[in-house]
Design a protein around this motif. Structure first.
Motif, mmCIF file in Angstrom:
data_model
loop_
_atom_site.group_PDB
_atom_site.id
_atom_site.type_symbol
_atom_site.label_atom_id
_atom_site.label_comp_id
_atom_site.label_asym_id
_atom_site.label_seq_id
_atom_site.Cartn_x
_atom_site.Cartn_y
_atom_site.Cartn_z
ATOM 1 N N SER A 186 0.847 -1.187 0.000
ATOM 2 C CA SER A 186 0.000 0.000 0.000
ATOM 3 C C SER A 186 0.887 1.242 0.000
ATOM 4 O O SER A 186 1.720 1.418 0.896
ATOM 5 C CB SER A 186 -0.910 0.012 1.233
ATOM 6 N N SER A 187 0.705 2.114 -0.990
ATOM 7 C CA SER A 187 1.510 3.337 -1.037
ATOM 8 C C SER A 187 1.275 4.188 0.199
ATOM 9 O O SER A 187 2.196 4.838 0.704
ATOM 10 C CB SER A 187 1.167 4.139 -2.299
ATOM 11 N N ARG A 188 0.050 4.183 0.694
ATOM 12 C CA ARG A 188 -0.255 4.995 1.874
ATOM 13 C C ARG A 188 0.510 4.498 3.096
ATOM 14 O O ARG A 188 1.079 5.290 3.851
ATOM 15 C CB ARG A 188 -1.761 4.992 2.142
ATOM 16 N N VAL A 189 0.535 3.190 3.297
ATOM 17 C CA VAL A 189 1.275 2.640 4.435
ATOM 18 C C VAL A 189 2.773 2.835 4.235
ATOM 19 O O VAL A 189 3.510 3.132 5.179
ATOM 20 C CB VAL A 189 0.930 1.150 4.644
ATOM 21 N N LEU A 190 3.242 2.698 3.007
ATOM 22 C CA LEU A 190 4.660 2.939 2.733
ATOM 23 C C LEU A 190 5.043 4.377 3.045
ATOM 24 O O LEU A 190 6.160 4.644 3.493
ATOM 25 C CB LEU A 190 4.976 2.595 1.272
ATOM 26 N N ARG A 191 4.113 5.317 2.838
ATOM 27 C CA ARG A 191 4.391 6.713 3.220
ATOM 28 C C ARG A 191 4.452 6.843 4.736
ATOM 29 O O ARG A 191 5.280 7.605 5.267
ATOM 30 C CB ARG A 191 3.325 7.648 2.644
ATOM 31 N N LEU A 192 3.585 6.111 5.440
ATOM 32 C CA LEU A 192 3.639 6.135 6.900
ATOM 33 C C LEU A 192 4.983 5.616 7.407
ATOM 34 O O LEU A 192 5.483 6.064 8.432
ATOM 35 C CB LEU A 192 2.508 5.287 7.490
ATOM 36 N N MET A 193 5.572 4.693 6.680
ATOM 37 C CA MET A 193 6.889 4.149 7.042
ATOM 38 C C MET A 193 8.023 5.095 6.649
ATOM 39 O O MET A 193 9.146 4.920 7.112
ATOM 40 C CB MET A 193 7.147 2.825 6.308
ATOM 41 N N ASP A 194 7.735 6.053 5.755
ATOM 42 C CA ASP A 194 8.749 6.924 5.156
ATOM 43 C C ASP A 194 9.712 6.108 4.296
ATOM 44 O O ASP A 194 10.930 6.301 4.317
ATOM 45 C CB ASP A 194 9.520 7.706 6.224
ATOM 46 N N LYS A 195 9.143 5.204 3.496
ATOM 47 C CA LYS A 195 9.933 4.294 2.677
ATOM 48 C C LYS A 195 10.459 4.924 1.387
ATOM 49 O O LYS A 195 11.454 4.472 0.822
ATOM 50 C CB LYS A 195 9.102 3.051 2.324
ATOM 51 N N GLY A 196 9.746 5.908 0.865
ATOM 52 C CA GLY A 196 10.219 6.540 -0.355
ATOM 53 C C GLY A 196 9.938 5.756 -1.620
ATOM 54 O O GLY A 196 10.548 6.034 -2.660
ATOM 55 N N VAL A 197 9.047 4.775 -1.562
ATOM 56 C CA VAL A 197 8.628 4.027 -2.746
ATOM 57 C C VAL A 197 7.116 3.839 -2.685
ATOM 58 O O VAL A 197 6.507 3.946 -1.620
ATOM 59 C CB VAL A 197 9.319 2.647 -2.852
ATOM 60 N N SER A 198 6.524 3.540 -3.828
ATOM 61 C CA SER A 198 5.087 3.299 -3.900
ATOM 62 C C SER A 198 4.815 1.797 -3.950
ATOM 63 O O SER A 198 5.715 0.988 -4.190
ATOM 64 C CB SER A 198 4.508 3.962 -5.149
ATOM 65 N N GLY A 199 3.540 1.446 -3.770
ATOM 66 C CA GLY A 199 3.164 0.042 -3.889
ATOM 67 C C GLY A 199 3.442 -0.493 -5.276
ATOM 68 O O GLY A 199 3.914 -1.628 -5.442
ATOM 69 N N ALA A 200 3.157 0.315 -6.309
ATOM 70 C CA ALA A 200 3.392 -0.124 -7.683
ATOM 71 C C ALA A 200 4.881 -0.321 -7.955
ATOM 72 O O ALA A 200 5.275 -1.228 -8.698
ATOM 73 C CB ALA A 200 2.793 0.881 -8.664
ATOM 74 N N GLN A 201 5.727 0.533 -7.374
ATOM 75 C CA GLN A 201 7.171 0.340 -7.536
ATOM 76 C C GLN A 201 7.618 -0.982 -6.909
ATOM 77 O O GLN A 201 8.471 -1.677 -7.459
ATOM 78 C CB GLN A 201 7.934 1.502 -6.895
ATOM 79 N N CYS A 202 7.053 -1.311 -5.766
ATOM 80 C CA CYS A 202 7.403 -2.579 -5.122
ATOM 81 C C CYS A 202 6.991 -3.760 -5.986
ATOM 82 O O CYS A 202 7.734 -4.737 -6.134
ATOM 83 C CB CYS A 202 6.741 -2.674 -3.748
ATOM 84 N N VAL A 203 5.789 -3.672 -6.571
ATOM 85 C CA VAL A 203 5.326 -4.751 -7.447
ATOM 86 C C VAL A 203 6.217 -4.844 -8.678
ATOM 87 O O VAL A 203 6.573 -5.942 -9.132
ATOM 88 C CB VAL A 203 3.854 -4.527 -7.834
ATOM 89 N N ARG A 204 6.586 -3.695 -9.248
ATOM 90 C CA ARG A 204 7.496 -3.723 -10.400
ATOM 91 C C ARG A 204 8.809 -4.404 -10.039
ATOM 92 O O ARG A 204 9.356 -5.193 -10.821
ATOM 93 C CB ARG A 204 7.790 -2.316 -10.902
ATOM 94 N N PHE A 205 9.338 -4.111 -8.842
ATOM 95 C CA PHE A 205 10.592 -4.731 -8.426
ATOM 96 C C PHE A 205 10.427 -6.252 -8.361
ATOM 97 O O PHE A 205 11.278 -7.000 -8.848
ATOM 98 C CB PHE A 205 11.028 -4.194 -7.068
#
Length: 611
Positions: free
Chosen positions: A369-388
């Protein structure tokens, strides 16, 4: 000294580096390295039907429960220490209680035998590296050694001794003479030279050192700077490889090299992930020159005839992709390397890593989830993770990742929305661990309760294993309790996430979604994922092909329409159909990415690399 529960197939990087350091220290006459983790496994294998996979339950899989520490509490506090409490606690973690209790009752015998053997070698100083679940076994050994040789000097170091934790170790266990907090490459030689000269002033001047003078505890301020990478010597792993070759572990495992190209975290310097405490008091990122890292790797691989390499870096220096990795690729060494990387790497970057021998990656993916990743301050989106996940799998790389939840501010829909499309992802590498985050010392959540995860005291694992008051455990602990947040307080949603991950792991080996470029210019997409009614789909229309090509990278609808020269209505119609077929993934920020991997040579298959 490397105590249980260090992994059986890995040398200790700390011991390897400090062996090299001590061998260069003038006052040191001899350096003996003891891999007591191997000795513990052999001890158990002689008495029980005990295989390496049972050892790995505690070395790899039970860290958060702390069961490995409790097993050795019998050697520190007495047999059957807190056994009734531990039994109830262990059952809640799904542990094999009978086995844990059996090992608990055998631990004192092992510690006594080990201490007697070490004492016979007449050492002046015994140093112990303590990380993860090594603390209580290390303390038990130090106490046993001091009983046999009261004049022996014991020195502790490692991640379990960082910051106030090191002070707590020295304060509560007087059989530990000194604790080195922080990096040891310069502190340990200064301590040894001061001890050799019987110079208390020199000892008391060592930065970060905790110890006693005249019965009074002192704690020197931590070093403000860091050891430059160029002054970190190549590790000496001779003792490990000699010991391993004669060990019963060699019947089951092949050894690996352990190396570091860098220390600290370049992302964490700018955006410290809210839940992460791994870097302790030393976040500053610095890396060895690409040339020195390659030379070190090649020299050690040749010396030990070992091509399996585990890099302990918290994150790959991305400057290495065009330097060290390109160099390694040109050498064609047939390496099998594991590296932690960032999930924003693209296919060309991953291909360079694969060509260099990096076959296993840990990209720091902890949610989709991009929203949860922002809460983590990860600097990536959910779609970027799926692409990886897609690109790494396409290249035949093994991907290690986890699905974490329980972040302050998360909502049910952050997970239920992903679950609605999760069937389309099962051909991609599944998460290894799914669970609630824990509150870790040094993390932003720990340092700033206002972020929403207030500290409720040391984790229960410490109370069960240590005979110390709560105030002392508060300084000794690395993991803490906190109030459940987000879906951690919603067992039904958390259960759905865990249940789907289990299903994902089950169907992944037989699932695929592959596209092939045909001679006539069309795309043939082949599907073997369960719960989809189609097996092949062909894209022939120029707009379809352009759109599918555009979705190689995560993009939003408006940008996609502009790229392919089609109307938003036409694009929306295709995306709706493709979403139903499971051909693309849309994250909660509106980014869309295709899911199929490109058809590859069967020889370029997934490579399994133990973590």
């Amino acid at each position: 000294m490397s105590m249980p529960w260090a992994q059986l197939d890995l040398p200790s990087l700390a011991l390897g580096v400090l062996t090299s350091v001590c061998e260069r220290t003038a006052c040191v006459e001899r350096v003996d390295v003891e891999y007591a983790n191997l000795a513990w496994y052999e001890f158990l294998a002689e008495r029980l039907e005990y295989a390496p996979d049972r050892y790995e339950v505690h070395s790899l899989h039970s860290y958060f429960s702390g069961a490995g520490d409790w097993i050795f509490s019998s050697a520190l506090n007495g047999v059957d220490w807190n056994t009734p409490d531990f039994v109830a606690y262990a059952e809640s973690w799904g542990l094999d209680v009978d086995e844990c209790v059996t090992l608990h009752r055998l631990a004192p015998e092992f510690i006594d035998l080990l201490a007697e053997r070490i004492a016979r070698t007449c050492p002046d100083v015994v140093g112990v590296s303590s990380v993860f679940q090594q603390n209580i076994a290390s303390l038990a050994l130090a106490r046993a050694l001091k009983r046999l040789k009261p004049d022996l000097i014991t020195v502790f170091g490692g991640a379990n001794c960082d910051g106030v934790m090191g002070e707590a170790v020295a304060r509560n266990f007087d059989f530990v003479d000194y604790v080195v907090r922080g990096e040891g490459e310069e502190a340990l030689p200064r301590l040894l030279e001061g001890l050799h000269r019987s110079d208390p002033s020199a000892v008391s001047a060592v930065p970060g050192l905790v110890g006693r003078h005249g019965g009074e505890l002192f704690a020197n301020p931590m070093r403000s700077g860091f050891v430059p990478p160029g002054r970190i010597p190549r590790p000496d792993f001779d003792a490990f490889f000699e010991r391993f070759a004669g060990s019963r572990v060699a019947e089951h495992h092949s050894p690996k090299l352990v190396l570091e190209a860098s220390r600290g975290c370049w992302w964490g310097e700018r955006h410290h992930c809210t839940f992460c405490g791994l870097n302790g008091s030393m976040m500053t990122f610095r890396s060895k020159s690409p040339e020195s890292f390659v030379d070190e790797l090649v020299e050690l691989a040749e010396r030990h005839q070992c091509l399996n390499v585990y890099a302990v870096d918290n994150i790959l220096d991305q400057g290495y992709i065009g330097t060290a990795m390109t160099d390694l690729a040109a050498r064609d060494l047939d390496l099998h390397v594991m590296f932690e990387v960032k999930a924003n790497l693209r296919r060309d970057d991953l291909r360079t890593l694969k060509d260099a021998g990096v076959v296993c990656v840990q990209p720091g993916i902890e949610n989709l989830s991009s929203r949860v990743l922002r809460l983590m301050d990860k600097g990536v989106s959910g779609a970027q993770c799926v692409r990886f996940l897609r690109d790494a799998d396409e290249l035949g790389m093994t991907v290690l990742w986890n699905y974490l939840y329980g972040f302050p501010g998360e909502q049910d829909r952050d997970y239920t929305d992903v679950l609605e499309s999760a069937e389309s992802l099962v051909h991609l590498p599944p998460p290894g661990y799914v669970g609630r985050i824990l509150l870790e010392r040094f993390s932003p959540y720990f340092n700033d309760p206002a972020l929403g995860l207030p500290n409720r005291g040391p984790h229960s694992r410490y109370r069960i294993s240590y005979d110390l008051p709560l105030a002392e455990l508060d300084d000794l602990a690395y993991v803490f309790r906190s109030q459940a947040q987000g879906i951690a307080a919603q067992p039904d949603v958390a259960g759905r996430v865990s249940g789907f991950a289990e299903y994902w792991r089950k169907v992944f080996p037989d699932s695929s979604l592959v596209h092939y470029s045909r001679i006539d210019g069309s795309y043939l997409i082949a599907n073997s994922r369960p719960n989809f009614a189609w097996s092949t789909h062909i894209l022939t229309d120029p707009v379809e092909k352009a759109l599918y090509t555009a979705l190689d990278a995560p993009r939003r609808r408006r940008e996609i329409a502009r790229r392919v020269g089609a109307s938003e209505t036409e694009v929306e119609s295709l995306l709706s159909d493709w979403t139903e077929r499971g051909l693309c993934f849309t994250d909660d920020s509106g980014l869309i990415v295709r899911l199929s991997t490109a058809g590859v040579d069967p020889a370029n298959s997934r490579v399994e690399v133990p973590s």
